[in-house]
Design an enzyme around this catalytic site. Structure first.
Site, PDB file in Angstrom:
ATOM      1  N   HIS A 151      21.551  76.636 118.295  1.00  0.00           N
ATOM      2  CA  HIS A 151      22.711  77.114 117.354  1.00  0.00           C
ATOM      3  C   HIS A 151      22.255  76.256 115.874  1.00  0.00           C
ATOM      4  O   HIS A 151      22.851  76.816 114.933  1.00  0.00           O
ATOM      5  CB  HIS A 151      23.558  76.340 117.954  1.00  0.00           C
ATOM      6  CG  HIS A 151      23.832  74.846 117.477  1.00  0.00           C
ATOM      7  ND1 HIS A 151      23.712  73.719 118.500  1.00  0.00           N
ATOM      8  CD2 HIS A 151      24.176  74.226 116.520  1.00  0.00           C
ATOM      9  CE1 HIS A 151      23.839  72.689 118.099  1.00  0.00           C
ATOM     10  NE2 HIS A 151      24.188  72.809 116.805  1.00  0.00           N
TER      11      HIS A 151
ATOM     12  N   SER B 147      22.260  67.586 115.517  1.00  0.00           N
ATOM     13  CA  SER B 147      22.238  68.588 116.609  1.00  0.00           C
ATOM     14  C   SER B 147      20.602  69.029 116.523  1.00  0.00           C
ATOM     15  O   SER B 147      20.029  69.105 115.527  1.00  0.00           O
ATOM     16  CB  SER B 147      23.016  69.745 116.135  1.00  0.00           C
ATOM     17  OG  SER B 147      24.398  69.382 116.316  1.00  0.00           O
TER      18      SER B 147
ATOM     19  N   ASP C  10      21.307  76.511 125.110  1.00  0.00           N
ATOM     20  CA  ASP C  10      21.193  75.952 123.571  1.00  0.00           C
ATOM     21  C   ASP C  10      19.790  75.284 123.272  1.00  0.00           C
ATOM     22  O   ASP C  10      19.779  74.052 123.222  1.00  0.00           O
ATOM     23  CB  ASP C  10      22.495  75.142 123.112  1.00  0.00           C
ATOM     24  CG  ASP C  10      22.375  74.817 121.664  1.00  0.00           C
ATOM     25  OD1 ASP C  10      21.720  75.554 120.912  1.00  0.00           O
ATOM     26  OD2 ASP C  10      23.063  74.013 121.147  1.00  0.00           O
TER      27      ASP C  10
END
Length: 463
Positions: free
Chosen positions: A254, A413, A308
């Site tokens: 992402h 992230s 992911d």
């Protein structure tokens, strides 16, 4: 991604070529490995010598020298007897003396990596009376260091005139020497016939963390304690990643994909590594060659974080040192046991005096793996409050503490959740998503890296 509701086995084989004549190497093709010795070694070398060796390995490699012995008459500036190392007529080193002696300039016995794929070695001695000369000279191994390794098939396809050669199995300056024994089998100096796998040095920082702190409001990570950490900047946002090879960074998909379109085509992706200080690190971005997002990552509405994971291939190989080092990949079948402690790190938001702010330094925290059923229950309870939340899949796991206060956050992230086992750190998880940051009864969600070992290895090998 944080959701807010404010409202090997790689065999590294190198040809072993012994160069015992003290003249220019007679080969027209570059070799990968060899040995050079002073005249009459290991007997004392004669006076009035001027010998030169020109070394060359293939383009894209560098030459590494390892002195197994050096005993040359010591003098100030190595004026009388010396071994000089040159690159394009530039002196890179001039050596004489003995190991641990205060006189002369001894290179030591640690490998020395020199720039370029060519080196010239010049051995010069004065006209001292040979009866008084007892120094025995030098013996040095040279080796090609680069990102292209000979495979076993390269040996099998060698000309038939080569009946039996020796080679060295090497990775990150770890040497194992093999010879072709009389029984026609490869054998090491312990008479062991099996050729071991080449295991890279990974997950072993030169400096260890003395304690673990919180990311939200936590302390700075000391230099060289998390050398696999990567920072990404894309489309004005910040994310994390981790080095897993000299050409490869692993991150969350992402970070690179927005509504099905890779960020590579939306804006320039900037990759940084080698420092814990954002300002220092951002002066030297690393060039990107290609992006490889997991083909099953389909998150068009920010509600599906399954698969992911993504890999970034770098344009040029990075040089591993104390500040840049790969993290290990988990073993196949790695078990995510409840309570197993993981080290999470990143350049995301931190908390200070009750407020969240961007950090200019790498932060870290230690959090336990949470039982899957406990995490799923927490997410289902949150769904009763918030209508649009992702679901937990078997490709994810959770980490955190029920009281909250410790967590990864925005900007983290794609960064690592590393687990230390057997003296090495392993990339168990990738920071993926969560419900706000550090909230009571909520946990961070991480991509389960062990589920993707096949895809990771296949992608790297295919590219």
């Amino acid at each position: 991604m944080r959701l807010h509701h404010y409202g090997c086995n790689i065999f590294c084989l190198f040809l072993f070529v012994s160069v015992c004549e003290c003249w220019r190497l007679p080969r027209s093709e570059p070799v990968m490995h060899g040995e050079i010795q002073s005249p009459q070694y290991p007997r004392p070398y004669p006076p009035s010598q001027l010998k030169q060796w020109d070394l060359q390995v293939p383009e894209g490699y560098q030459i590494q020298l390892t002195f197994t012995h050096l005993d040359i008459e010591a003098s100030t500036g190595c004026f009388y007897d010396s071994l000089t190392v040159l690159y394009d007529q530039n002196i890179l080193g001039k050596f004489c003396g003995q190991q641990n002696s205060t006189d002369g300039h001894h290179p030591g016995n640690q490998p020395i990596l020199f720039p370029g794929n060519r080196l010239t070695l010049v051995f010069q001695t004065d006209d001292t009376n040979p009866e008084l000369q007892q120094n025995i000279g030098f013996s040095v191994y040279y080796q090609a260091i680069g990102n292209t390794f000979l495979s076993l098939s390269a040996f099998l396809s060698l000309p038939s005139s080569i009946q039996c050669i020796s080679f060295v199995l090497s990775f990150f300056s770890v040497f194992l020497f093999y010879t072709c024994a009389a029984d026609r089998k490869w054998s090491d100096n312990n008479d062991i016939h099996a050729i071991p796998k080449c295991i890279p040095v990974c997950g072993k920082p030169t400096k260890l963390l003395s304690s673990f702190q919180r990311i939200l409001g936590g302390a700075k990570a000391p230099d060289n304690t998390i050398p696999w950490q990567v920072m990404l900047k894309v489309n004005g946002g910040k994310g994390g990643g981790m080095v897993i090879g000299d050409h490869w960074v692993m991150t969350a998909a992402h970070n690179l994909v927005d509504k099905g379109v890779t960020a590579y085509y939306l804006a320039v992706l900037q990759v940084y590594m080698g420092s814990n200080d954002v300002e220092l690190m951002t002066t030297s971005p690393v060039d990107v060659a290609s992006l490889h997002v997991h083909p099953k990552y389909k998150n068009l509405d920010n509600l599906d974080y399954n698969n992911d994971i993504a890999l970034i291939k770098l344009q040029h190989p990075v040089t591993f040192n104390s500040s840049i080092m790969p993290i290990c990949l988990p073993a196949e079948g790695f078990t995510y046991t409840e309570g197993l402690l993981g080290l999470i790190s990143g350049f995301g938001l931190m908390e200070k005096n009750g407020s969240r702010m961007a950090t200019n330094n790498l932060m870290y925290v230690q959090l336990p793996v949470v039982e899957q059923a406990v995490c799923r229950k927490s997410i289902n309870e949150a769904k009763e409050i918030y209508s649009s939340l992702p679901s937990l899949t078997d490709n994810m796991f959770c980490a955190g503490v029920p009281e909250g206060g410790k967590d990864s956050c925005q900007g983290d992230s794609g960064g690592p959740l590393a687990i230390k086992q057997g003296g090495q750190f392993w990339a168990a998880g990738i920071v993926s998503w969560g419900i706000d940051c550090g909230q009571k009864g909520r946990y961070g969600v991480y991509t389960r890296v062990a589920n993707y070992l096949g895809w990771i290895i296949n992608t790297m090998q295919a590219n």
